[in-house]
Write a protein that holds these residues in place. Structure first.
Motif, mmCIF file in Angstrom:
data_model
loop_
_atom_site.group_PDB
_atom_site.id
_atom_site.type_symbol
_atom_site.label_atom_id
_atom_site.label_comp_id
_atom_site.label_asym_id
_atom_site.label_seq_id
_atom_site.Cartn_x
_atom_site.Cartn_y
_atom_site.Cartn_z
ATOM 1 N N SER A 458 -40.695 56.202 39.863
ATOM 2 C CA SER A 458 -39.891 55.261 40.640
ATOM 3 C C SER A 458 -39.646 55.723 42.072
ATOM 4 O O SER A 458 -39.660 54.917 42.991
ATOM 5 C CB SER A 458 -38.546 55.051 39.940
ATOM 6 N N PHE A 459 -39.443 57.029 42.268
ATOM 7 C CA PHE A 459 -39.000 57.515 43.571
ATOM 8 C C PHE A 459 -40.022 58.373 44.299
ATOM 9 O O PHE A 459 -39.786 58.797 45.420
ATOM 10 C CB PHE A 459 -37.697 58.325 43.421
ATOM 11 N N GLY A 460 -41.159 58.688 43.684
ATOM 12 C CA GLY A 460 -42.178 59.494 44.359
ATOM 13 C C GLY A 460 -41.685 60.892 44.695
ATOM 14 O O GLY A 460 -42.051 61.463 45.718
ATOM 15 N N ILE A 461 -40.839 61.487 43.844
ATOM 16 C CA ILE A 461 -40.259 62.799 44.122
ATOM 17 C C ILE A 461 -41.302 63.883 43.861
ATOM 18 O O ILE A 461 -42.016 63.846 42.864
ATOM 19 C CB ILE A 461 -39.015 63.041 43.241
ATOM 20 N N ARG A 462 -41.394 64.892 44.768
ATOM 21 C CA ARG A 462 -42.324 65.986 44.544
ATOM 22 C C ARG A 462 -41.956 66.726 43.259
ATOM 23 O O ARG A 462 -40.794 66.771 42.865
ATOM 24 C CB ARG A 462 -42.337 66.949 45.736
ATOM 25 N N THR A 463 -42.958 67.306 42.602
ATOM 26 C CA THR A 463 -42.829 67.792 41.229
ATOM 27 C C THR A 463 -41.650 68.740 41.039
ATOM 28 O O THR A 463 -40.813 68.547 40.143
ATOM 29 C CB THR A 463 -44.132 68.498 40.808
ATOM 30 N N GLU A 464 -41.545 69.787 41.886
ATOM 31 C CA GLU A 464 -40.508 70.786 41.663
ATOM 32 C C GLU A 464 -39.104 70.203 41.861
ATOM 33 O O GLU A 464 -38.167 70.529 41.128
ATOM 34 C CB GLU A 464 -40.706 72.003 42.569
ATOM 35 N N LEU A 465 -38.933 69.286 42.838
ATOM 36 C CA LEU A 465 -37.634 68.648 43.036
ATOM 37 C C LEU A 465 -37.320 67.694 41.886
ATOM 38 O O LEU A 465 -36.174 67.571 41.455
ATOM 39 C CB LEU A 465 -37.627 67.887 44.361
ATOM 40 N N CYS A 466 -38.345 67.012 41.378
ATOM 41 C CA CYS A 466 -38.154 66.078 40.260
ATOM 42 C C CYS A 466 -37.667 66.817 39.015
ATOM 43 O O CYS A 466 -36.773 66.359 38.315
ATOM 44 C CB CYS A 466 -39.465 65.340 39.990
ATOM 45 N N GLU A 467 -38.252 67.991 38.733
ATOM 46 C CA GLU A 467 -37.833 68.770 37.560
ATOM 47 C C GLU A 467 -36.383 69.226 37.699
ATOM 48 O O GLU A 467 -35.613 69.181 36.743
ATOM 49 C CB GLU A 467 -38.759 69.974 37.388
ATOM 50 N N MET A 468 -35.992 69.666 38.912
ATOM 51 C CA MET A 468 -34.621 70.127 39.113
ATOM 52 C C MET A 468 -33.631 68.974 39.000
ATOM 53 O O MET A 468 -32.568 69.099 38.379
ATOM 54 C CB MET A 468 -34.499 70.822 40.473
ATOM 55 N N LEU A 469 -33.953 67.810 39.598
ATOM 56 C CA LEU A 469 -33.058 66.654 39.509
ATOM 57 C C LEU A 469 -32.927 66.186 38.060
ATOM 58 O O LEU A 469 -31.829 65.844 37.600
ATOM 59 C CB LEU A 469 -33.599 65.520 40.395
ATOM 60 N N SER A 470 -34.036 66.182 37.309
ATOM 61 C CA SER A 470 -33.987 65.770 35.902
ATOM 62 C C SER A 470 -33.087 66.706 35.102
ATOM 63 O O SER A 470 -32.265 66.260 34.292
ATOM 64 C CB SER A 470 -35.405 65.767 35.310
ATOM 65 N N ALA A 471 -33.250 68.017 35.308
ATOM 66 C CA ALA A 471 -32.432 68.994 34.579
ATOM 67 C C ALA A 471 -30.956 68.835 34.913
ATOM 68 O O ALA A 471 -30.088 68.917 34.038
ATOM 69 C CB ALA A 471 -32.912 70.412 34.901
ATOM 70 N N PHE A 472 -30.642 68.585 36.201
ATOM 71 C CA PHE A 472 -29.242 68.426 36.601
ATOM 72 C C PHE A 472 -28.632 67.164 35.992
ATOM 73 O O PHE A 472 -27.507 67.182 35.469
ATOM 74 C CB PHE A 472 -29.141 68.390 38.124
ATOM 75 N N LEU A 473 -29.355 66.032 36.068
ATOM 76 C CA LEU A 473 -28.834 64.784 35.498
ATOM 77 C C LEU A 473 -28.619 64.920 33.987
ATOM 78 O O LEU A 473 -27.604 64.460 33.439
ATOM 79 C CB LEU A 473 -29.797 63.630 35.789
ATOM 80 N N TYR A 474 -29.587 65.565 33.301
ATOM 81 C CA TYR A 474 -29.473 65.732 31.848
ATOM 82 C C TYR A 474 -28.301 66.642 31.500
ATOM 83 O O TYR A 474 -27.536 66.373 30.565
ATOM 84 C CB TYR A 474 -30.776 66.291 31.303
#
Length: 696
Positions: A458-474
């Motif tokens: 959905s947002f085109g987030i670069r891989t390493e930032l996407c993993e960190m944002l996913s972990a934080f939201l979860y």
């Protein structure tokens, strides 16, 4: 005994027992890769088995390879599956370089050094695309010098790789599996169209000749000015059968084609032998070994140079004389200017005395004005109190008038499912996903991967930032930490989290003026597990609503689109909701169909093994409450455990802790000092942080 199967599997992260399981992505049937489908309503064995225990083979997370397995029944009657790694076969993964337009550019990048994702292994078809055609070269990574880090791999072809097989395949002959990874639909890729050289053939021929034309050969021929043309004859002499054969073998071309290219090289040498291509080292050695020849050459060269440059020398001398003349004039003018400056300094000192006197007078006047200001401020406070009282009385009259008027006004149609009042509106989820499209998560890691995929798509987030944002939201969801999403895409982030975890959209609360306590009951009774709150700064709400909603069992995401507005809000607000700057992650906002998730009946929840304290001590300099500090530490501790990558621990603390709090509390100097002195912070995180404190 059940028949043996061969499947294409991806290595998962170790589970809580440190055991590694494989996720079955596809099966190999008659050398063809066939994607598998699973029926959640049936028992997860045989063809319906998704996860297989890894008995041996590579254990790096996200590695994709081939394993042979079968079902067996243990003494207690349970079905188990063990997988044995097939080391002599490997799937062919296709990696497309979108930055290149042709294969020649791609080969040059592989020769000079290229960056590829860390999960690539075995044989890879490095390619470019042209419409529905994939063009590329097949490369075994064992033929490359590699340097691996946590994010990607730097590869460079070894010097003994002179050509690579070239293929053209249709996009219909590929299969897309986990995380958008692309594979060739068959196990083997045979019969290349041709082989493409990785080096220039002329460079290779020239290198061979340099190896043959050593000093003893020239000395045997006799070195003199008239003998240089013998080099051509000499080159032809040393060109023997073995050189032509070696060139043919290394570049995989016919013997005759190799001979033709060497002849072309010799023709080029013959055309330029009188000028640049003669080895200057040979001439230097001739002059060193013959003193008389050197003296004669020096004398001839000197006389010739004088003859050719007499006019230039005369012109340069005239220019030097002119420069000296101008320089003398400029020195005299500079001395005059210096005298004028000295006079100006004397006058400036006099003026300084006058200005100092005026400053003393101004300071006395300032003290008088300050007394006047204090008097008017006291008067202003009394005036503001009186005005506020009048406004409150007017608001009561207007509220009564609006209530009476609403009885005669037409009511809005019931087009949106939800609840509403004259000062708030709750919108229920209206975009639930079809049940047959739901992906069932067997454990918390599956849920994490689904959140990451939805964020990335959905947002085109670069891989390493996407993993960190996913972990934080979860982790925020696990710890029931309300979030304040500041910036663009807040509603989309809420939908992403809701669809990933519950397979349905989120609830949406829009608030107006004046608090209404009925909304608390509506929130507690609604079906949606995740709710966003919009227009959070409606009059009367932000004083009490954050405390009341903080007791709800829903995951609450407060949304506000403008970061600048938050600078004037009370800092105590963040005791009830934790701020996140979405602008640091979102690059695009795409209208996509969310991947929906649901938990299996035997779902394995996340359990933290131990609490990881904050490694950055600068949080204490922000002056935040002990309550907020403890909640930050708990959420980030679980986020670190979810990511399971110590290299990103400080990145998490910066992006989701120190950065938003230092900006919103007006203490960006703390952020700047931390970035400068702390080690272990990624370069892209430093770049994001610097944008908040770098002076323009």
């Amino acid at each position: 005994m059940e028949e043996m199967r061969v499947s294409l599997c991806r290595v998962n992260r170790p589970d809580k027992n440190s055991e590694i399981w494989l996720k079955r992505l596809a099966d190999v049937v008659d050398e063809q890769i066939v994607k598998v489908e699973f029926d959640e309503s049936k028992e997860k064995i045989f063809d319906n088995r998704m996860f297989i225990f890894r008995k041996d083979g590579p254990k790096e997370s996200d590695f994709v390879g081939l394993w042979r397995w079968n079902e067996r029944q243990n003494e207690s009657g349970q079905w188990r599956a063990d997988a044995t790694y097939i080391g002599n076969q490997a799937p062919i993964e296709i990696y497309v370089f979108n930055t290149f337009t042709d294969v020649e550019q791609l080969i040059q990048s592989l020769r000079e050094g290229a960056q590829i994702p860390v999960y690539l292994s075995n044989k890879v078809l490095f390619a470019v695309t042209e419409d529905d055609l994939i063009k590329g070269v097949l490369c075994d990574l064992s033929n490359c010098n590699t340097q691996k880090n946590d994010v990607d791999i730097s590869i460079k072809l070894k010097n003994n790789v002179f050509s690579l097989p070239y293929f053209e395949i249709n996009i219909t002959d590929t299969i897309k599996l986990s995380h958008r990874r692309l594979f060739y639909s068959r196990i083997t890729l045979e019969n290349p169209l041709k082989r493409l050289p990785t080096y220039s053939t002329n460079d290779f021929i020239k290198q061979m000749f340099i190896q043959r034309l050593n000093w003893p050969i020239f000395k045997a021929e006799g070195i003199s000015k008239n003998d240089w043309r013998k080099v051509i004859h000499l080159l032809r002499d040393v060109l023997n059968e073995s050189m032509v054969q070696r060139f043919s073998d290394e570049f995989c071309i016919s013997y005759q084609e190799a001979q033709d290219r060497i002849d072309s090289f010799l023709h080029t040498v013959e055309q330029h032998i009188d000028v640049e291509d003669v080895d200057s080292g040979l001439i230097v050695k001739m002059l060193e070994n013959h003193k008389g020849l050197k003296e004669s050459c020096d004398k001839i060269a000197y006389q010739k140079w004088l003859e050719e440059h007499n006019a230039e020398i005369a012109a340069e001398q005239a220019e030097v004389d002119e420069i000296r003349k101008k320089g003398k004039v400029e020195v005299e003018e500079a001395e005059q200017r210096l005298s004028a400056v000295n006079n100006s300094i004397v006058e400036a000192e006099k003026e300084h005395g006058n200005i100092t006197s005026k400053i003393y007078q101004a300071e006395a006047r300032l003290e008088e004005l300050q007394v006047e200001i204090d008097r008017y401020e006291a008067l202003g406070k009394d005036t503001v109190t009186a005005v506020r009282q009048k406004i409150a009385e007017s608001q009561k009259d207007i509220a009564g008038f609006i209530a009476d008027l609403s009885m005669f006004l037409p009511q809005a149609g019931n087009t949106i499912s939800g609840y509403q009042s004259n000062n708030w509106q709750y919108i229920c989820a209206i975009n639930n996903a079809p049940s047959d499209d739901t992906e069932v998560s067997g454990n918390w890691n599956d849920e994490m991967n689904l959140i990451s995929q939805n964020l990335s798509y959905s947002f085109g987030i670069r891989t390493e930032l996407c993993e960190m944002l996913s972990a934080f939201l979860y982790s925020s969801y696990i710890n029931q930490m309300p979030l304040l999403v500041i910036g663009p895409g807040g509603q989309e982030v809420t939908e992403c989290l809701s669809f990933s975890l519950f397979g349905k959209g989120s609830g949406r609360l829009i608030i107006g003026k004046g608090i209404n306590y009925d909304i608390i009951k509506i929130l507690n009774d609604c079906d949606e597990k995740i709710v966003s709150i919009n227009n959070m700064f409606g009059e009367g709400w932000n004083d009490e609503l954050p405390q009341l909603i903080g007791k709800s069992d829903k995951q609450i995401l407060w949304l506000h689109p403008y970061a600048e507005d938050m600078l004037i809000e009370p800092k105590g607000l963040y005791n009830y909701m934790f701020p996140v700057f979405s602008e640091n992650f979102i690059e695009t906002i795409s209208d996509i169909e969310w991947l929906s998730g649901a938990r299996a009946d035997d779902f394995l929840s996340f359990t933290a093994k131990r609490k990881q304290p904050l490694s950055i001590t600068s949080f204490k300099q922000l002056g935040i409450s002990k309550l907020l500090l403890n909640r930050i530490e708990a959420v980030l501790s679980d986020a670190k455990a979810i990511m399971d990558n110590a290299n990103h621990n400080k990145d998490l603390e910066i992006l989701f802790g120190l950065l938003p709090l230092s900006v919103l509390t007006g203490k960006t100097e703390v952020l700047k000092e931390t970035i400068e002195i702390e080690s272990g912070i990624s370069g892209y995180v430093k770049e994001i942080a610097s944008s908040y404190y770098t002076e323009e």
